[in-house]
Design an enzyme around this catalytic site. Structure first.
Site, PDB file in Angstrom:
ATOM      1  N   GLU A  45      57.448  48.356  45.165  1.00 50.16           N
ATOM      2  CA  GLU A  45      55.980  48.408  45.104  1.00 50.16           C
ATOM      3  C   GLU A  45      55.488  49.832  44.916  1.00 50.16           C
ATOM      4  OE1 GLU A  45      54.327  45.610  44.112  1.00 50.16           O
ATOM      5  OE2 GLU A  45      55.463  44.825  45.786  1.00 50.16           O
ATOM      6  N   HIS A  46      54.576  50.001  43.975  1.00 47.07           N
ATOM      7  CA  HIS A  46      53.917  51.285  43.706  1.00 47.07           C
ATOM      8  C   HIS A  46      54.911  52.373  43.313  1.00 47.07           C
ATOM      9  CE1 HIS A  46      49.823  50.182  44.875  1.00 47.07           C
ATOM     10  NE2 HIS A  46      50.376  49.474  45.838  1.00 47.07           N
ATOM     11  N   GLY A  89      47.858  39.267  44.275  1.00 41.51           N
ATOM     12  CA  GLY A  89      49.062  40.071  44.141  1.00 41.51           C
ATOM     13  C   GLY A  89      50.083  39.446  43.218  1.00 41.51           C
ATOM     14  N   ASP A 104      56.294  52.008  39.930  1.00 41.96           N
ATOM     15  CA  ASP A 104      56.373  51.918  38.468  1.00 41.96           C
ATOM     16  C   ASP A 104      55.589  53.031  37.796  1.00 41.96           C
ATOM     17  OD1 ASP A 104      54.062  50.686  39.459  1.00 41.96           O
ATOM     18  OD2 ASP A 104      53.889  49.297  37.773  1.00 41.96           O
ATOM     19  N   TYR A 125      44.251  51.799  44.900  1.00 44.75           N
ATOM     20  CA  TYR A 125      45.236  51.915  43.820  1.00 44.75           C
ATOM     21  C   TYR A 125      45.112  53.229  43.053  1.00 44.75           C
ATOM     22  CZ  TYR A 125      48.311  50.343  40.051  1.00 44.75           C
ATOM     23  OH  TYR A 125      49.344  50.251  39.162  1.00 44.75           O
ATOM     24  N   GLY A 130      43.259  38.185  42.705  1.00 47.15           N
ATOM     25  CA  GLY A 130      43.389  39.051  43.863  1.00 47.15           C
ATOM     26  C   GLY A 130      44.514  38.678  44.799  1.00 47.15           C
ATOM     27  N   LYS A 187      40.383  44.796  42.941  1.00 39.22           N
ATOM     28  CA  LYS A 187      40.703  46.107  42.375  1.00 39.22           C
ATOM     29  C   LYS A 187      39.457  46.876  41.970  1.00 39.22           C
ATOM     30  CE  LYS A 187      45.255  44.931  40.489  1.00 39.22           C
ATOM     31  NZ  LYS A 187      46.050  44.837  39.238  1.00 39.22           N
ATOM     32  N   ARG A 221      53.421  36.980  38.180  1.00 33.71           N
ATOM     33  CA  ARG A 221      54.744  37.452  38.564  1.00 33.71           C
ATOM     34  C   ARG A 221      54.783  37.751  40.054  1.00 33.71           C
ATOM     35  NH1 ARG A 221      53.165  40.758  41.247  1.00 33.71           N
ATOM     36  NH2 ARG A 221      52.347  42.829  40.801  1.00 33.71           N
ATOM     37  N   ASP A 271      53.731  44.776  35.820  1.00 30.83           N
ATOM     38  CA  ASP A 271      53.129  43.444  35.701  1.00 30.83           C
ATOM     39  C   ASP A 271      53.248  42.907  34.282  1.00 30.83           C
ATOM     40  OD1 ASP A 271      52.461  43.951  38.300  1.00 30.83           O
ATOM     41  OD2 ASP A 271      50.337  44.288  37.914  1.00 30.83           O
TER      42      ASP A 271
END
Length: 570
Positions: free
Chosen positions: A60-61, A188, A63, A294, A186, A286, A54, A241
């Site tokens: 961004e950040h 995104g 959710d 994260y 990796g 991650k 997706r 996601d």
């Protein structure tokens, strides 16, 4: 409501991809996967699970703070061919691959080695019985050194503990899997979520758990299961996601909210809106960066929410990990299980952005806006033991100063930009003006502001992403921003429809790392996408299963039952 819809059933690749030409492009890959499965395992696969990656257009950040996001599915995907493994009498339990629920997992990419594993039965503890969270099965997943099969195991976990639990539990069947992926790890574009969702559904369908009319899984059920499953690999995902991979519509972006419960609605994009995805070629790992990236951001936003609530007089239970969205709702009098709606929420966010100063340290030295661990604990109003149990016992983080103010500043402003983006798209859809430049330019400004906030306030960008978004704007993009968690991966740029090819060529010539790629690698590194059937030939679709008893490429029909379905190191 999209979240309540059942997992659909399709009978052809045309239904899946939405256009004959796109279906032909994928049919060969599907057929090759089925043939390779037969070569390796001696029989045709029973099913193929597909889960797309997706692109997050904006949001961004936010959710995991329970604010809404605006993603869309992309064509790159994960495919898992699978079939039950027959076990002859006398073979049972003599080797690991003949034990109940055992898995032989292979990958088309030779760098990922063959894996054989089996779940172990365990008895639930008394505490688990009392909490209602009993787990009857265990799979070993090393969260410190993630391997590709960890995501397969993560998907399997939820299926085992939700569908093979209880006093008289049945045994899961042994399974053979063959994985193929085109979502760059990796990048995104959420390869990890796509892998976990595809794995979850593969194990569901191969065990016959989607066949029962008495127990129909909804798309929302699938999202929640996949969210919990991905936590097994040590990443505390907010759900965007998985929801995007499961619920996106071929013709629109998707506005997804998580409070008071999962909800999704389609948002039509302006007709001439074309998005170009460009990979920075910086791999965001991650597993290595979570405790400083994260996962640290998750803790900073949760602690910030408690401190903000305390300053506003919002009641928070001692063991409650309240989110910024819940604080905002309670502050303006939102009742339990109520959603005040996007317009009222947007107004509330504007007001609350002026109340974030409480998250700064009492004394700012050399411009340092972060607080120490001791300062943060004191600001929370909790004892050290209670704080550590509530916020640190379940996640590994590493920091000397915690940037509560800067993270909150990003979250509230980004949540407001999502609402503005949504509103602009809806206004464009009902506008009688055939020239939608005004709306597209407005969307571009919101994307640029989002990138600025991600880079400066949330600090989840990197030099390559900053450079790539700058080059995109210089090449004619209305707006450009990172997409995905950040710290590497991809950018997404809003580009005039008539200038897509010129834009891509400019980026190829000006972004230095692209100069060393061959033609095929460049096609994977930068490409245009548009929800539904657009000028770029991309078709966006959520997920599905396909019975592979026979594939006829000429007609692109997949004969037999087709139960439908939905980042990392794949």
């Amino acid at each position: 409501m999209i979240a309540e819809q059942p997992i659909p059933i399709y009978t052809s690749l045309v239904d899946v991809f939405g256009a004959v030409e796109v279906s032909f492009r994928h049919a060969t890959r599907w057929n090759n996967l089925a043939e390779e499965f037969e070569r390796r395992f001696g029989r045709r696969p029973t099913y193929i699970a597909r889960a797309p990656g997706r692109v997050n257009l904006i949001g961004e950040h936010v959710d995991y703070a329970l604010f809404g996001v605006l993603p869309a599915a992309v064509e790159p995907d994960i495919l898992i061919a699978c079939a039950p493994r027959p076990v002859l009498r006398g073979q049972r339990k003599q080797a690991i691959e003949h034990t109940p629920g055992s898995v032989v997992a292979e990958n088309l990419d030779d760098k990922y080695t063959r894996q054989v594993f089996a779940p172990a039965v365990k008895e639930p503890t008394e505490a688990n019985r009392q909490s209602g969270a009993a787990e009857f099965w265990h799979l070993d997943i090393n969260t410190r050194e993630l391997r590709w099969e960890s995501y397969v195991k993560a998907g399997y976990y939820g299926v085992l503990n939700q569908h093979f639990a209880g006093e008289k539990r049945e045994e899961p069947v042994p399974v053979d899997l063959l994985v193929s992926g085109t979502v760059p790890a990796g990048s995104g574009l959420s390869s990890s979520a796509a892998m976990v969702v595809a794995s979850t559904l593969a194990f569901l369908v191969v065990n016959g758990k989607l066949d029962s009319s008495a127990n129909i899984l909804s798309k929302g059920d699938l999202v929640r299961m996949a969210m919990e499953n991905e936590k097994r690999v040590g990443v505390n995902s907010g759900g965007m996601d998985q929801a995007a991979s499961v619920m996106c519509d071929p013709s629109s972006a998707l506005y997804i909210t998580f409070h008071p419960s999962l909800h999704a609605e389609t948002v039509p994009l302006p007709g001439r809106a074309v998005f170009v995805i460009a990979n920075s070629l910086v791999v965001a790992d991650k597993a290595l960066s979570a405790k400083r990236g994260y996962n640290l951001r998750v803790v900073e936003t949760l602690v910030g929410a408690r401190i903000l609530a305390k300053s506003l007089g919002v009641k928070v239970d001692a063991n409650e990990r309240i989110t910024f969205r819940e604080v905002a709702g309670k502050f303006i009098g939102e009742r339990d299980n109520e959603d005040i709606g996007p317009d009222n929420l947007e107004n509330a966010l504007v007001e609350m952005e002026y109340k974030l100063e409480v998250l700064k340290p009492n004394k700012i030295v050399n411009g340092q806006l972060g607080v120490t661990m001791d300062e943060m604990i004191k600001m929370s109003g909790l004892s050290k033991g209670a704080f550590e149990e509530l916020y640190l016992s379940w996640v590994d983080i590493e920091a000397t100063h915690f940037q509560l103010y800067k993270r909150a500043k990003h979250v509230f402003s980004e949540a407001r930009r999502v609402l503005q983006f949504r509103r602009t798209c809806l206004e464009s859809a009902v506008s009688s003006d055939p020239d939608d430049n005004f709306y597209i330019e407005s969307l571009g400004r919101l994307m640029n502001d989002s990138q600025e906030s991600c880079s400066k306030s949330f600090e989840c960008s990197c030099p390559e992403l900053d450079e790539l978004t700058r080059l995109a704007r210089e090449a004619g993009a209305y707006g450009s921003r990172l997409t995905g968690a950040g710290w590497g991966g991809c950018t997404v740029s809003l580009v005039p429809e008539f200038g897509v090819n010129r834009f891509i060529n400019k980026i190829k010539n000006t972004y230095r790392p692209y100069r060393y790629l061959d033609i095929d690698a460049l096609k994977e590194a930068i490409f245009a996408t548009k929800p539904g059937n657009g000028a770029c030939g991309e078709s966006i679709f959520p997920f599905f299963f396909a019975s592979m008893s026979e594939v006829d490429i000429a007609s692109i029909q997949i004969r037999g039952l087709i139960p439908a379905s939905s980042s990392e190191n794949v």
